[in-house]
Design an enzyme around this catalytic site. Structure first.
Site, PDB file in Angstrom:
ATOM      1  N   CYS A   1       0.780  -1.235   0.000  1.00  0.00           N
ATOM      2  CA  CYS A   1       0.000   0.000   0.000  1.00  0.00           C
ATOM      3  C   CYS A   1       0.815   1.290   0.000  1.00  0.00           C
ATOM      4  O   CYS A   1       0.707   2.106  -0.918  1.00  0.00           O
ATOM      5  CB  CYS A   1      -0.960  -0.008   1.178  1.00  0.00           C
TER       6      CYS A   1
ATOM      7  N   HIS B   1      -1.601   7.281   4.240  1.00  0.00           N
ATOM      8  CA  HIS B   1      -0.598   6.221   4.342  1.00  0.00           C
ATOM      9  C   HIS B   1       0.797   6.604   3.860  1.00  0.00           C
ATOM     10  O   HIS B   1       1.589   5.744   3.463  1.00  0.00           O
ATOM     11  CB  HIS B   1      -1.082   4.972   3.605  1.00  0.00           C
TER      12      HIS B   1
END
Length: 524
Positions: free
Chosen positions: A78, A141
């Site tokens: 990710c 993130h």
């Protein structure tokens, strides 16, 4: 910006459609919407063969736009994938990798010290040159410490969280992840923002949808070009969906989450049409990496015919669903087999906005505008590089893919029940030890063998011809590569989300422990 009220989605859309049907935007630069899903696999869409019929809106989007079956992420995990999208650069260049061990995937858990480097330039920072207003909705993130958050990197608005929705955590040991509205937290996952681990019920996707719709509406009213980075994360374990969608799919909770995301995509495209801005809005749908097969059938999706999944550099880990939509510009119902990469969205977005890319750094993303608009172009022979941490694991050129290293995950992790390739083991390929093949790469023809099961014999002329074409590409890439400073090496409990901005107003600040940094351990 205010947080959306609890007005229902139906009423919200009805008001928009009734009051703004005649509105048109006069901006010359197209609006840009990038929809990035989390751990959604290539095989999760009906248009790619998923039989469970969970994606009617995405399938319609493909019918009205362009399907890109050869679209890749820049990393099978990710955080590095997202960093690559927003910078147009491989993670090994932009610093989103680790040197703590060889070929390890690394990301940004809340104990990570680093984040996106101040030297990196992101899409929203570039788009400001043409007056774009930018918003991220959902998962960031790229670092959760104040200097790394979205509003420090060009975004004007943010509603979402800096980290994955893992938890619930005991706040005396590890704090729950905060949810932000712009620069201040509104609450935390599992506390103010509920996710029921037992039932899978959560209204987060609906919140993200409403935030996206509200942003589009406001910028259209102001006649400002906008960039919406819609990064919903419902398909990342622990998977969730709202009550309306739970139990509705054929694939359990994961399928329910896909159905709700598909519905949300449909609502966003419908609003664009209602506002009359569909011909001036470029929309791209994709995912950050392959489906997380290690999460089990109830918590993960499908990578179609491809080998393995998330965390691996086999096709299932890095080949992504991808749809481009821009009525009046992209011809509907087209399929283009151009090799493309998530990093191309950086360069393509700038090209559409009429902005020259930065010339003081190496960019890995290419401008896909000629492909999307069906202009004459010469991108066909561009390579795809498959990185895992600091190692170039494989390269694709044309229909052929050469593996220079193979590794699924370690024997220790495998024996503990973590399997990145369940039911798909290929002898000598999905190895549990890191195997180097630099002197004699394992080569597959992905057109004939998308599952990477049948290596081409090294004794054949085909093998030698392919190797003679790929080897110079690899040599040139390694020769010119200048790695960035690794940002994902150090961890420290003291940097976790104990006291985010805004916690004082909510009485949600927690005691920060003593700083004791260590080198992060990345097992995969």
């Amino acid at each position: 910006m205010r947080v959306m009220s609890t007005v229902t989605l139906t009423l919200f859309c009805a008001i928009i459609c009734c009051s703004l049907t005649e509105m048109r935007s006069n901006v010359s630069s197209p609006n840009i919407i990038i929809m990035l899903m989390d751990d959604m696999g290539w095989g999760d869409l009906g248009v790619f063969g998923q039989p469970s019929k969970e994606t009617p809106n995405l399938d319609a989007m493909a019918a009205q736009g362009m399907l890109l079956p050869n679209f890749y992420t820049a990393n099978p995990l990710c955080s590095p994938s997202r960093a690559a999208l927003l910078t147009g650069r491989l993670p090994v260049r932009n610093g989103f990798y680790t040197t703590n061990a060889h070929a390890r995937n690394a990301y940004t858990p809340q104990e990570i010290v680093g984040g996106i480097s101040k030297d990196e330039i992101l899409i929203p920072q570039m788009l400001k040159k043409k007056g774009y207003v930018s918003k991220i909705v959902g998962k960031w993130h790229l670092g959760h410490r104040p200097q790394y958050l979205p509003l420090e990197k060009g975004f004007d608005e943010w509603f979402g969280a800096p980290d994955c929705h893992f938890g619930p955590y005991n706040s005396s040991i590890r704090p729950n992840i905060p949810v932000y509205n712009n620069s201040e937290m509104l609450g935390r996952y599992y506390e103010e923002f509920k996710i029921d681990r037992k039932s899978g019920e959560s209204n987060l996707t609906q919140m993200y949808l409403l935030e996206g719709l509200d942003f589009i509406l406001r910028q259209t009213e102001d006649q400002r070009p906008f960039f919406l980075y819609w990064a919903a994360d419902a398909t990342h374990a622990p998977v969730y969906a709202s009550k309306r969608f739970l139990g509705k799919s054929q694939r359990g909770r994961y399928g329910d989450a896909v159905m709700e995301l598909d519905y949300s995509v449909g609502q966003i495209l419908s609003l664009l049409r209602s506002l009359g801005i569909e011909n001036n809005t470029f929309v791209f749908f994709t995912s950050d990496n392959g489906a997380a097969l290690m999460s089990g059938p109830k918590e993960s999706g499908s990578n179609g015919p491809f080998l393995c999944g998330k965390e691996t550099t086999f096709e299932g880990g890095m080949r992504e669903p991808a749809i481009a939509w821009w009525p009046g510009h992209i011809k509907g119902g087209t399929v283009n087999f151009q090799l493309a990469n998530v990093m191309d969205l950086f360069t393509t977005s700038l090209a559409m906005a009429g902005i020259s890319p930065p010339d003081d750094r190496a960019l890995d993303g290419l401008d896909l505008t000629p492909v999307l608009l069906n202009w004459p172009h010469t991108l066909q022979n561009r390579p795809i590089f498959y990185y895992r941490g600091n190692e170039l694991m494989a390269v694709r050129l044309g229909q052929y893919k050469a593996h220079y290293w193979t590794w699924s995950n370690s024997w220790e992790e495998f024996k503990n029940g973590i399997n990145f390739c369940p039911g798909q083991e290929v002898q000598g390929v999905t190895t549990h030890d890191q195997k180097e093949h630099t002197l004699q790469p394992i080569i597959f023809h992905l057109g004939q063998d998308p599952g990477e099961k049948f290596p081409i014999s090294v004794l054949t002329k085909e093998y030698q011809d392919v190797l003679s074409r790929i080897s110079p590409v690899v040599e040139q890439h390694k020769k010119t590569l200048v790695p960035g400073v690794p940002q994902l090496n150090m961890c420290d409990l003291a940097v976790m989300n104990w006291a985010p901005a805004g916690c004082e107003k909510l009485g949600k600040c927690l005691k920060v422990p003593k700083s004791e940094p260590w080198k992060c351990d990345w097992p995969h």
